[in-house]
Design an enzyme around this catalytic site. Structure first.
Site, PDB file in Angstrom:
ATOM      1  N   ARG A 126      -3.086 -86.711  15.466  1.00 44.77           N
ATOM      2  CA  ARG A 126      -2.622 -86.428  16.837  1.00 44.77           C
ATOM      3  C   ARG A 126      -1.250 -85.766  16.837  1.00 44.77           C
ATOM      4  O   ARG A 126      -0.969 -84.945  17.683  1.00 44.77           O
ATOM      5  CB  ARG A 126      -2.557 -87.737  17.638  1.00 44.77           C
ATOM      6  CG  ARG A 126      -3.931 -88.370  17.872  1.00 44.77           C
ATOM      7  CD  ARG A 126      -3.798 -89.780  18.381  1.00 44.77           C
ATOM      8  NE  ARG A 126      -3.029 -90.591  17.427  1.00 44.77           N
ATOM      9  CZ  ARG A 126      -2.708 -91.850  17.596  1.00 44.77           C
ATOM     10  NH1 ARG A 126      -3.075 -92.488  18.681  1.00 44.77           N
ATOM     11  NH2 ARG A 126      -2.018 -92.504  16.682  1.00 44.77           N
TER      12      ARG A 126
ATOM     13  N   TYR B  82      -9.508-106.072  11.217  1.00 44.47           N
ATOM     14  CA  TYR B  82      -9.250-104.986  10.253  1.00 44.47           C
ATOM     15  C   TYR B  82     -10.105-105.173   8.992  1.00 44.47           C
ATOM     16  O   TYR B  82     -10.797-104.246   8.560  1.00 44.47           O
ATOM     17  CB  TYR B  82      -7.764-104.987   9.887  1.00 44.47           C
ATOM     18  CG  TYR B  82      -7.370-103.960   8.852  1.00 44.47           C
ATOM     19  CD1 TYR B  82      -7.223-102.617   9.201  1.00 44.47           C
ATOM     20  CD2 TYR B  82      -7.129-104.315   7.522  1.00 44.47           C
ATOM     21  CE1 TYR B  82      -6.850-101.666   8.255  1.00 44.47           C
ATOM     22  CE2 TYR B  82      -6.758-103.381   6.575  1.00 44.47           C
ATOM     23  CZ  TYR B  82      -6.612-102.056   6.948  1.00 44.47           C
ATOM     24  OH  TYR B  82      -6.245-101.114   6.007  1.00 44.47           O
TER      25      TYR B  82
ATOM     26  N   SER C 210      -1.105 -86.862   9.200  1.00 46.86           N
ATOM     27  CA  SER C 210       0.286 -86.656   9.614  1.00 46.86           C
ATOM     28  C   SER C 210       1.268 -87.604   8.931  1.00 46.86           C
ATOM     29  O   SER C 210       2.476 -87.475   9.115  1.00 46.86           O
ATOM     30  CB  SER C 210       0.393 -86.808  11.138  1.00 46.86           C
ATOM     31  OG  SER C 210      -0.089 -88.085  11.509  1.00 46.86           O
TER      32      SER C 210
ATOM     33  N   ASN D 245      -9.713 -90.893   6.748  1.00 44.89           N
ATOM     34  CA  ASN D 245      -8.562 -91.712   6.358  1.00 44.89           C
ATOM     35  C   ASN D 245      -7.849 -92.368   7.538  1.00 44.89           C
ATOM     36  O   ASN D 245      -7.259 -93.435   7.383  1.00 44.89           O
ATOM     37  CB  ASN D 245      -7.580 -90.817   5.579  1.00 44.89           C
ATOM     38  CG  ASN D 245      -6.206 -91.440   5.469  1.00 44.89           C
ATOM     39  OD1 ASN D 245      -6.001 -92.385   4.701  1.00 44.89           O
ATOM     40  ND2 ASN D 245      -5.258 -90.936   6.258  1.00 44.89           N
TER      41      ASN D 245
ATOM     42  N   ASP E  51      -7.611 -86.311  18.091  1.00 42.15           N
ATOM     43  CA  ASP E  51      -7.641 -87.763  18.269  1.00 42.15           C
ATOM     44  C   ASP E  51      -9.045 -88.195  17.868  1.00 42.15           C
ATOM     45  O   ASP E  51     -10.021 -87.875  18.567  1.00 42.15           O
ATOM     46  CB  ASP E  51      -7.354 -88.123  19.738  1.00 42.15           C
ATOM     47  CG  ASP E  51      -7.367 -89.635  19.965  1.00 42.15           C
ATOM     48  OD1 ASP E  51      -7.963 -90.365  19.146  1.00 42.15           O
ATOM     49  OD2 ASP E  51      -6.801 -90.073  20.973  1.00 42.15           O
TER      50      ASP E  51
END
Ligand code: NAP
Length: 250
Positions: free
Chosen positions: A38, A156, A15, A90, A63
């Site tokens: 989402r 991360y 998105s 991704n 999701d």
């Protein structure tokens, strides 16, 4: 562009940012695209634009941290576009906090999204591919944070190092089924994830002082790499990390 029956890709995190551009680049290369995330409205806009330009793309509201939903979601996508042959994991994010301030909830949020989701989506598709003799392709989107330690992004960076290792492990498991699993590890690319920061005085300072070419790329710089890693003709590369980072970690 001709749409190829044997080239159907599912891209997560489609998105915005890199995911949207992966969808566009793969569509231009003849893929039918399942664009998953989402925010359904954003996906619809992306797919409408791809379809307007002669491609074939469908939105999939997903999701990726709803791990039990994958089977039904993929069934729904395949009912529209046929078998998915390629997966681009991704969707990903970070929470910027000092290691001493990171909560268990923060840790799980990052790991669920960046590592657990790619694992279970990959295995969901691989089961289907192995049952049907499909030589699928998986591209996990990593990051140069897998090798460059950045304060505030310990979890991360750890998740991105782990996903590079996950690609190796899965590549080895499926090496004789013709399934290739690789990692694409970008350097800093300007997207929704970091745009505000890189447009701020502090961000511009970082670009000027720490980026050897005093620039950061836009998502189009990854087009050729994603097309290459997804390609069914790319038979020989598996379990590897391709770092596109403009010299940022040198
Ligand atoms: N930009 C960079 O400099 C850079 C560098 C190296 C690596 N990366 C990696 O590249 C990937 C994409 O990053 P980006 O920069 O394009 O970020 P972005 O613009 O923030 O996009 C993140 C995408 O992930 C999706 N997402 C987040 N949570 C999700 C969930 N629970 N389920 C499904 N989708 C979810 C978002 O869609 P929804 O909110 O609609 O669900 C969005 O489409 C990430 O894995 C990131 O770590 C980025």
């Amino acid at each position: 562009m001709t749409i190829n029956e044997n080239k159907t890709v599912l891209v997560t995190g489609a998105s915005s940012g890199l995911g949207s551009q992966f969808c566009r680049a793969l569509s231009k290369d003849g893929y039918k695209v399942v664009a998953a995330a989402r925010r359904l409205e954003k996906l619809r806009e992306l797919c409408a634009d791809i379809n307007k330009h002669g491609g074939e793309a469908v939105p999939l509201e997903l999701d990726v941290t709803d791990f039990e939903s994958y089977s039904l979601a993929i069934d729904a996508a395949e009912a529209q576009v046929g078998m998915v042959h390629c997966l681009v994991n991704n969707a990903g994010s970070s929470i910027s906090k000092k290691a001493t301030e990171m909560t268990v909830k923060d840790f799980d949020f990052i790991m669920d999204l960046n590592l657990k989701a790619p694992y279970f989506l990959s295995t969901e598709l691989a089961r289907r591919w192995i049952a049907n003799g499909v030589k699928g392709r998986i591209v996990n989107v990593g990051s140069v944070s897998d090798r460059k330690a950045m304060p505030g992004h310990t979890v991360y960076g750890t998740s991105k190092a782990a996903i590079a290792r996950l690609s190796q492990q899965l590549a080895r498991e499926w090496v004789n089924q013709g399934i290739n699993v690789n990692t694409l590890a970008p350097g800093y690319i300007k997207t929704d994830l970091n745009e505000k920061y890189f447009d701020s005085p502090a961000g511009l300072d970082v670009i000027n002082k720490l980026m050897p070419r005093k620039r950061i790329g836009t998502s189009e710089v990854l087009d050729k790499a994603i097309v290459y890693l997804c390609s069914p003709d790319q038979e020989y590369l598996t379990g590897q990390t391709l770092a596109l980072e403009d010299g940022q970690t040198l």
